[in-house]
Design an enzyme around this catalytic site. Structure first.
Site, PDB file in Angstrom:
ATOM      1  N   ARG A 106       0.871  -1.193   0.000  1.00  0.00           N
ATOM      2  CA  ARG A 106       0.000   0.000   0.000  1.00  0.00           C
ATOM      3  C   ARG A 106       0.899   1.230   0.000  1.00  0.00           C
ATOM      4  NH1 ARG A 106      -5.071   2.103   3.651  1.00  0.00           N
ATOM      5  NH2 ARG A 106      -6.073   0.550   2.323  1.00  0.00           N
ATOM      6  N   HIS A 133      -7.660   0.773  -6.040  1.00  0.00           N
ATOM      7  CA  HIS A 133      -7.846   0.047  -4.771  1.00  0.00           C
ATOM      8  C   HIS A 133      -8.666  -1.219  -5.070  1.00  0.00           C
ATOM      9  CE1 HIS A 133      -7.903  -0.751  -0.635  1.00  0.00           C
ATOM     10  NE2 HIS A 133      -8.772   0.131  -0.186  1.00  0.00           N
ATOM     11  N   ASP A 230     -16.658   8.337  -1.061  1.00  0.00           N
ATOM     12  CA  ASP A 230     -15.355   8.138  -0.422  1.00  0.00           C
ATOM     13  C   ASP A 230     -14.948   9.504   0.133  1.00  0.00           C
ATOM     14  OD1 ASP A 230     -12.827   7.238   0.303  1.00  0.00           O
ATOM     15  OD2 ASP A 230     -12.044   7.088  -1.736  1.00  0.00           O
ATOM     16  N   ARG A 316     -14.002  -7.351   3.504  1.00  0.00           N
ATOM     17  CA  ARG A 316     -12.591  -7.168   3.119  1.00  0.00           C
ATOM     18  C   ARG A 316     -11.785  -8.410   3.504  1.00  0.00           C
ATOM     19  NH1 ARG A 316     -10.341  -2.384   2.641  1.00  0.00           N
ATOM     20  NH2 ARG A 316      -8.913  -3.524   1.300  1.00  0.00           N
TER      21      ARG A 316
HETATM   22  N1  NVA Z   1      -9.493   7.366  -1.468  1.00  0.00           N
HETATM   23  C1  NVA Z   1      -9.129   6.977  -0.131  1.00  0.00           C
HETATM   24  C2  NVA Z   1      -9.446   5.545   0.097  1.00  0.00           C
HETATM   25  C3  NVA Z   1      -9.171   5.055   1.500  1.00  0.00           C
HETATM   26  C4  NVA Z   1      -9.519   3.614   1.703  1.00  0.00           C
HETATM   27  C5  NVA Z   1      -7.640   7.262   0.081  1.00  0.00           C
HETATM   28  O1  NVA Z   1      -6.850   6.923  -0.809  1.00  0.00           O
HETATM   29  O2  NVA Z   1      -7.279   7.829   1.112  1.00  0.00           O
HETATM   30  N1   CP Z   2     -11.090   0.764   3.079  1.00  0.00           N
HETATM   31  C1   CP Z   2      -9.806   0.657   3.450  1.00  0.00           C
HETATM   32  O1   CP Z   2      -8.917   0.426   2.639  1.00  0.00           O
HETATM   33  O2   CP Z   2      -9.594   0.824   4.781  1.00  0.00           O
HETATM   34  P1   CP Z   2      -8.180   0.997   5.482  1.00  0.00           P
HETATM   35  O3   CP Z   2      -7.596   2.298   4.987  1.00  0.00           O
HETATM   36  O4   CP Z   2      -8.505   1.042   6.945  1.00  0.00           O
HETATM   37  O5   CP Z   2      -7.312  -0.153   5.122  1.00  0.00           O
END
Ligand code: NVA
Ligand code: CP
Length: 331
Positions: A106, A133, A230, A316
């Site tokens: 990530r 994602h 989001d 998830r």
């Molecule tokens: N668009 C958000 C998704 C978090 C799961 C981010 O990248 O922060």
């Molecule tokens: N939705 C999601 O990716 O959550 P986290 O950022 O907590 O992993």
């Protein structure tokens, strides 16, 4: 029908056929039933996986750790590695590929995760990048299947807000792949990359889906089965709060917007975390600075009968486990 995904990386849904996506959802469903029945698995027995997080996470990290351990794998969590600082991504990938059966990453750039996959020689799983994602989408699709009793081809998903972010992009791809109706609903300056839109519109033509981008709220949400949003500011873009609040306030998901769908059973979805109250540090700061207590979704919608966000979060675990099992598992 099982699809052989052994040895494959999971970097973006673009790389996967509709059949493979359906297979991953079906496998997730099986793994979920098995977990619910209390059956301990060995589908990842003696496998070693490493999880690299250059951005914060709750769900994704826990799902990878729990998913791996429930099927017998060993996990290393790596947060302060040499990668990119004192050692190139290429060299790091070469090393990790010699230790591990799979690598989760990530972070920021999609190109970095592509390099990890290219040079490690083992499956690499995208736990979120600036662009995509994909594991989140699998959980969302499983949740939709559990809550909406129609084939994917008959479902309209409206993604509201920052339609050019990793979730907006990933949803557009998923809908095009599965023949669903996708609407990206956002002010013009937050529309997704036109090249990706064109590519997905062409794909949707082949699959019977539809990909639309609009800033018209009434038109966009009409007939929606799912209204998805989001955060307005994704990780790494924190300086953008003032402009995003101004731009996206009219696109907040509230009951009025849900009613505009004209669907009494419309579902509200969100990948989480969500700013629906002031019970967070950031929420408090935003309230102090801008005088708003809720951002992308009102607390009322978040807690309403329309909201399936925690079922989504639960899924998830099962979907991430399925990605690992399908790509490195003993199946
Ligand atoms: N668009 C958000 C998704 C978090 C799961 C981010 O990248 O922060
Ligand atoms: N939705 C999601 O990716 O959550 P986290 O950022 O907590 O992993």
């Amino acid at each position: 029908m099982p699809v052989n995904l052994k040895g494959r990386s999971f970097l973006t849904l673009k790389d996967f056929s509709p059949k493979a996506i359906h297979y991953l959802i079906a496998l997730s469903k099986d793994l979920k039933s098995k977990y619910r029945a209390g059956i301990k698995g060995d589908l990842l027995k003696d496998k070693n996986v490493v999880l690299i997080f250059d951005k914060a996470s709750t769900r994704t990290r826990c799902a990878f750790e729990m998913g791996a351990s429930q099927e017998g794998a060993y996990v290393t969590f790596l947060s302060n590695s040499q990668m990119g600082k004192k050692e190139s991504v290429e060299d790091t990938a070469e090393v990790l590929g010699r230790y591990y059966d799979g690598i989760e990453y990530r972070g920021f750039k999609q190109s970095l995760i592509q390099d990890l996959a290219k040079h490690s020689g083992v499956p690499v799983w995208n736990g979120l990048t600036d662009e995509f994602h994909p594991t989140q989408i699998l959980a969302d699709l499983l949740t939709i299947q559990e809550h909406i009793f129609k084939p994917f081809e008959d479902i309209k998903v409206v993604f509201v807000g920052d339609a050019r972010n990793n979730m907006g992009n990933s949803w557009m791809i998923a809908c095009a792949k599965l023949g669903m109706h996708f609407v990206g609903l956002a002010p013009k300056s937050l529309w997704p990359n036109p090249k990706l839109v064109k590519e997905m519109q062409a794909l949707a033509k082949e699959t019977g889906g539809k990909v639309e981008i609009t800033s018209d709220i009434d038109k966009g949400v009409k007939g929606a089965d799912v209204i998805y949003t989001d955060v307005w500011v994704s990780m790494g873009e924190e300086s953008k709060f003032p402009e995003r609040i101004k731009l996206l306030k009219p696109y907040q998901v509230n009951l009025k917007m849900l009613h505009k769908s004209k669907n009494p059973h419309v579902r509200f979805m969100h990948c989480l975390p969500a700013f629906h109250d002031t019970k967070t540090e950031v929420g408090k700061q935003i309230y102090k600075k801008f005088g708003i207590k809720e951002m992308e979704v009102t607390d009322e919608v978040f807690r309403s009968r329309h909201s399936i966000v925690f079922d989504e979060a639960e899924n998830r675990l099962h979907t991430i486990k399925a990605v690992m099992v399908a790509t490195i598992g003993n199946v």
